[in-house]
Structures are given as C-alpha cells and as structure tokens.
Design a protein around this motif. Sequence first.
Motif, PDB file in Angstrom:
ATOM      1  N   ARG B  69     -92.900 -29.238 -17.850  1.00  0.00           N
ATOM      2  CA  ARG B  69     -91.855 -28.698 -17.558  1.00  0.00           C
ATOM      3  C   ARG B  69     -92.153 -27.811 -16.396  1.00  0.00           C
ATOM      4  O   ARG B  69     -93.172 -27.164 -16.032  1.00  0.00           O
ATOM      5  N   VAL B  70     -91.076 -27.811 -15.268  1.00  0.00           N
ATOM      6  CA  VAL B  70     -91.567 -27.230 -14.132  1.00  0.00           C
ATOM      7  C   VAL B  70     -90.711 -26.024 -13.989  1.00  0.00           C
ATOM      8  O   VAL B  70     -89.871 -25.540 -14.485  1.00  0.00           O
ATOM      9  N   PHE B  71     -91.670 -24.974 -13.616  1.00  0.00           N
ATOM     10  CA  PHE B  71     -91.159 -23.660 -13.380  1.00  0.00           C
ATOM     11  C   PHE B  71     -91.099 -23.109 -11.818  1.00  0.00           C
ATOM     12  O   PHE B  71     -91.883 -23.850 -11.226  1.00  0.00           O
ATOM     13  N   SER B  72     -90.339 -22.259 -11.427  1.00  0.00           N
ATOM     14  CA  SER B  72     -90.527 -21.941 -10.022  1.00  0.00           C
ATOM     15  C   SER B  72     -91.084 -20.479  -9.536  1.00  0.00           C
ATOM     16  O   SER B  72     -90.794 -19.975  -8.803  1.00  0.00           O
ATOM     17  N   GLN B  73     -92.364 -20.306 -10.429  1.00  0.00           N
ATOM     18  CA  GLN B  73     -92.967 -19.168 -10.071  1.00  0.00           C
ATOM     19  C   GLN B  73     -93.738 -19.346  -8.752  1.00  0.00           C
ATOM     20  O   GLN B  73     -93.801 -18.420  -7.991  1.00  0.00           O
ATOM     21  N   HIS B  74     -94.050 -20.685  -8.579  1.00  0.00           N
ATOM     22  CA  HIS B  74     -94.962 -20.892  -7.520  1.00  0.00           C
ATOM     23  C   HIS B  74     -94.597 -21.061  -6.176  1.00  0.00           C
ATOM     24  O   HIS B  74     -93.151 -20.574  -6.102  1.00  0.00           O
ATOM     25  N   ASN B  75     -94.997 -21.744  -5.092  1.00  0.00           N
ATOM     26  CA  ASN B  75     -94.554 -21.894  -3.971  1.00  0.00           C
ATOM     27  C   ASN B  75     -93.166 -22.759  -3.895  1.00  0.00           C
ATOM     28  O   ASN B  75     -92.919 -23.890  -4.478  1.00  0.00           O
ATOM     29  N   VAL B  76     -92.088 -22.226  -3.397  1.00  0.00           N
ATOM     30  CA  VAL B  76     -90.793 -22.784  -3.354  1.00  0.00           C
ATOM     31  C   VAL B  76     -90.491 -24.379  -2.948  1.00  0.00           C
ATOM     32  O   VAL B  76     -90.152 -25.120  -3.523  1.00  0.00           O
ATOM     33  N   ARG B  77     -91.135 -24.827  -2.004  1.00  0.00           N
ATOM     34  CA  ARG B  77     -91.240 -26.022  -1.438  1.00  0.00           C
ATOM     35  C   ARG B  77     -91.973 -26.851  -2.188  1.00  0.00           C
ATOM     36  O   ARG B  77     -91.457 -28.193  -2.777  1.00  0.00           O
ATOM     37  N   THR B  78     -93.059 -26.474  -2.839  1.00  0.00           N
ATOM     38  CA  THR B  78     -93.699 -27.452  -3.702  1.00  0.00           C
ATOM     39  C   THR B  78     -93.086 -27.610  -5.019  1.00  0.00           C
ATOM     40  O   THR B  78     -92.738 -28.763  -5.461  1.00  0.00           O
ATOM     41  N   VAL B  79     -92.427 -26.738  -5.557  1.00  0.00           N
ATOM     42  CA  VAL B  79     -91.427 -26.412  -6.946  1.00  0.00           C
ATOM     43  C   VAL B  79     -90.391 -27.663  -6.778  1.00  0.00           C
ATOM     44  O   VAL B  79     -90.101 -28.427  -7.637  1.00  0.00           O
ATOM     45  N   MET B  80     -89.740 -27.681  -5.496  1.00  0.00           N
ATOM     46  CA  MET B  80     -88.755 -28.586  -5.177  1.00  0.00           C
ATOM     47  C   MET B  80     -89.216 -29.917  -5.388  1.00  0.00           C
ATOM     48  O   MET B  80     -88.746 -30.953  -6.136  1.00  0.00           O
ATOM     49  N   GLY B  81     -90.229 -30.356  -4.901  1.00  0.00           N
ATOM     50  CA  GLY B  81     -90.867 -31.786  -4.980  1.00  0.00           C
ATOM     51  C   GLY B  81     -91.066 -32.198  -6.256  1.00  0.00           C
ATOM     52  O   GLY B  81     -90.689 -33.098  -6.889  1.00  0.00           O
ATOM     53  N   THR B  82     -91.797 -30.888  -7.083  1.00  0.00           N
ATOM     54  CA  THR B  82     -92.199 -31.254  -8.516  1.00  0.00           C
ATOM     55  C   THR B  82     -90.980 -31.489  -9.352  1.00  0.00           C
ATOM     56  O   THR B  82     -91.084 -32.202 -10.050  1.00  0.00           O
ATOM     57  N   ALA B  83     -89.857 -30.732  -8.980  1.00  0.00           N
ATOM     58  CA  ALA B  83     -88.526 -30.990  -9.832  1.00  0.00           C
ATOM     59  C   ALA B  83     -88.083 -32.470  -9.591  1.00  0.00           C
ATOM     60  O   ALA B  83     -87.780 -32.903 -10.472  1.00  0.00           O
ATOM     61  N   GLN B  84     -88.038 -32.862  -8.250  1.00  0.00           N
ATOM     62  CA  GLN B  84     -87.443 -34.047  -7.920  1.00  0.00           C
ATOM     63  C   GLN B  84     -88.440 -35.226  -8.632  1.00  0.00           C
ATOM     64  O   GLN B  84     -87.757 -36.079  -9.070  1.00  0.00           O
ATOM     65  N   ALA B  85     -89.828 -35.163  -8.672  1.00  0.00           N
ATOM     66  CA  ALA B  85     -90.465 -36.142  -9.079  1.00  0.00           C
ATOM     67  C   ALA B  85     -90.336 -36.282 -10.619  1.00  0.00           C
ATOM     68  O   ALA B  85     -90.330 -37.257 -11.196  1.00  0.00           O
ATOM     69  N   SER B  86     -90.238 -34.975 -11.164  1.00  0.00           N
ATOM     70  CA  SER B  86     -89.974 -35.015 -12.689  1.00  0.00           C
ATOM     71  C   SER B  86     -88.705 -35.587 -13.228  1.00  0.00           C
ATOM     72  O   SER B  86     -88.682 -36.227 -14.173  1.00  0.00           O
ATOM     73  N   ALA B  87     -87.597 -35.307 -12.237  1.00  0.00           N
ATOM     74  CA  ALA B  87     -86.572 -35.898 -12.397  1.00  0.00           C
ATOM     75  C   ALA B  87     -86.543 -37.376 -12.688  1.00  0.00           C
ATOM     76  O   ALA B  87     -85.671 -38.034 -13.549  1.00  0.00           O
ATOM     77  N   VAL B  88     -87.288 -37.997 -11.688  1.00  0.00           N
ATOM     78  CA  VAL B  88     -87.305 -39.373 -11.562  1.00  0.00           C
ATOM     79  C   VAL B  88     -88.458 -40.092 -12.918  1.00  0.00           C
ATOM     80  O   VAL B  88     -87.861 -41.096 -13.589  1.00  0.00           O
ATOM     81  N   ALA B  89     -89.005 -39.336 -13.074  1.00  0.00           N
ATOM     82  CA  ALA B  89     -90.088 -39.811 -14.344  1.00  0.00           C
ATOM     83  C   ALA B  89     -89.246 -39.582 -15.726  1.00  0.00           C
ATOM     84  O   ALA B  89     -89.173 -40.748 -16.589  1.00  0.00           O
ATOM     85  N   MET B  90     -88.401 -38.599 -15.891  1.00  0.00           N
ATOM     86  CA  MET B  90     -87.427 -38.541 -17.158  1.00  0.00           C
ATOM     87  C   MET B  90     -86.559 -39.609 -16.840  1.00  0.00           C
ATOM     88  O   MET B  90     -85.998 -39.860 -17.904  1.00  0.00           O
ATOM     89  N   LEU B  91     -85.856 -39.715 -15.743  1.00  0.00           N
ATOM     90  CA  LEU B  91     -84.778 -40.714 -15.593  1.00  0.00           C
ATOM     91  C   LEU B  91     -85.401 -42.027 -16.160  1.00  0.00           C
ATOM     92  O   LEU B  91     -84.540 -42.731 -16.932  1.00  0.00           O
TER      93      LEU B  91
END
Lengths: 183, 183
Positions: B69-91
């Motif tokens: 599960r992606v949180f956005s406490q960390h670096n903003v740029r990294t979190v966006m990429g992580t959220a996008q990659a996780s979306a593909v895995a879930m899809l």
Amino acid sequence: MRVLGVDPGLTRCGVGVVEGVAGRPLRMVGVGVVRTPADADVADRLVLIERGIEQWLDEHRPEYVAVERVFSQHNVRTVMGTAQASAVAMLCAARRGLPVALHTPSEVKAAVTGSGRADKAQVGAMVTRLLRLDAPPRPADAADALALAICHIWRAPATNRLQELAAAHRRTPTPVRIPKGTR
Amino acid sequence: MRVLGVDPGLTRCGVGVVEGVAGRPLRMVGVGVVRTPADADVADRLVLIERGIEQWLDEHRPEYVAVERVFSQHNVRTVMGTAQASAVAMLCAARRGLPVALHTPSEVKAAVTGSGRADKAQVGAMVTRLLRLDAPPRPADAADALALAICHIWRAPATNRLQELAAAHRRTPTPVRIPKGTR
C-alpha cells in the motif's frame, strides 16, 4: 490532429476528443466521463477505467493522448487515486503506440484562458466558446478533458519539435573509440 | 495458497511468489525484479511493468496478489511513480479476477520480524530464514516482495474471512417495499 484529453480520477475520469490544428477553428469529436463506484475495490475500479479508456480509444481513434500531470499538493488520498487513474490512461495509450503528453493544470488553464490561475467556470466558458458548444460540458471533469486536448493541439508544434529532437538525439550513434594499435 | 507479492516501483518492481499456509513451513516459488529504464517516458515504463507482471502471472499462476500500500510521506516524485506502478500491478491482477490485497510496509515488517519498524536488513534476514534460502534475495525490492507474500499468507485467515463477510453482505438482497394497494 485528433487528441484525446484525459482528466484522471478514480470516481470520475473526464475524457474529451478534439480535432484541429493550431490557428484554425477546433472541433469537438466527443466528450464524456468514465465513472467507477466509490465503494468498489481500487483494483476493480482500475479495471473499469481501463475498459472505459479502451472504448474511447477504439471509438475515436485519436493520434495523441494528453493526460493531466498529477501533483501532490492537494489531498493525499485523492492524489493517490488520481495518480493510479492517470497510470491506467497512460498505459492504454502507450500500449497502442500512441504518443502520451502530460500537461500541468496551470499549463492547460493558461492555454485556454490566458491565465494559469483561472477557475473552473472560466475554463468551462472558454472551452464552450472555442469549440462552439451550446453550453459548458458537465461535469467539470469533462470540460477539463477537452481543455487538455485543446492545450495539446496548441502546444503541439513546440512539443513535437522537442520530441523529434530528442528522438533524433537518441538515434545518433555514439562514436566508438577504437584504441590505437588494435587495427 | 500461492501468493504473488509486488513491491511496486517504476525503476525496480520487486516480485516474489510464495506458497504455503499459515502455521506450516513456506516455500519460495520464484523471485525477481521487473526493471524499466529511468530515461524512458513514464507511459512506456508502465507498459514494460505491465508486460513483466503479466509474465509472472502467466508463469506462476498465483491465486492471490499482495501489493504494498503506497503512502505519500516520502519523496513526492517517488511516491507518484510508486502509485503508478502499483496501479498497473493491481490492474493486471484484477483483470484476471485474482483477489488483490494491499498491506502497509509496517504490517509487512511486523508480520515477518515482529516489529513494524524493522529495517531492510532485518526483513531480508527473516525472509531468508522463513523460506530457508542460502542468502537474502537481492535487491531489497525482491526480498520485500517475498515479505509481502508471506505477510499475506499469515494474515489471510482474518483478511479472507472479512472479505467473505463483505461479499456475503453485498449479496444480501435489499428488501423491496411494495406500497399497500398496488397488489
């Protein structure tokens, strides 16, 4: 050129197709919203968004896809959903070999209203005028998707030239240094 | 049960398949990393991640997919990429009808080490021990993916019961009130 604009969101994903070239009157080809139920699992919602975007791509055959670039200044929870929905839109386009461009909300507002800080109503009014519609498209996500497509058509000459330069640069073979004495 | 764990990321997406049930020794079926070039367009990187995840699903046929599960406490740029990659895995998983579970990093750490604040080395050491490997899987993303799969197997009895209850609740037909006098 025919552009599909996508205003990404998990609950409402705005989609709009615009045809035209910079400097000429533009034409709206279609506008709508891909919706997913708020109480469904995120994974299932992403599948519904994929299906919706695929239908728009199949039906309207755009040559370019413009997606709103997601920032995380806003609500953290919303931004995650927006990033995930935008990932699906980008994936659907890139999988077909369509060029994907990202434009920031302020680039889009500046393109259609002249001000990067214009409000929703102003964007809706300009979209209505530029596409010669009878009324602003509803909901606002649909109008934003059309604004994205318009922004892309107008910015295209500069953007495409940059992309072409980048592609040409990648194609330039790296000079291979052959050490003296080996041939 | 056979679980694919995915530690999402644009540059390195950790993937690991574990088989077993809570209370019995677990078995590692496979582990690896889906990589994408950092200088490629995000849209193209998402296509590569989709292809990679699809290959893992085809080859190892998991029954469940567990994604961090992606949180956005960390670096903003990294979190966006992580959220996008996780979306593909879930899809990819949901498209095949596989149940997708999200576990937070601290749930995963707590599951495999007993502490939600364990460091990478501790997680790697426990994954190595629990799966009886010769050495900790490298890179850390691969070990994290295995930890996610282990966490899911151990949490599954509770999680699955909740999912079953929720599904049963959704299946319960809403009572239809027929106004008096209409029949």
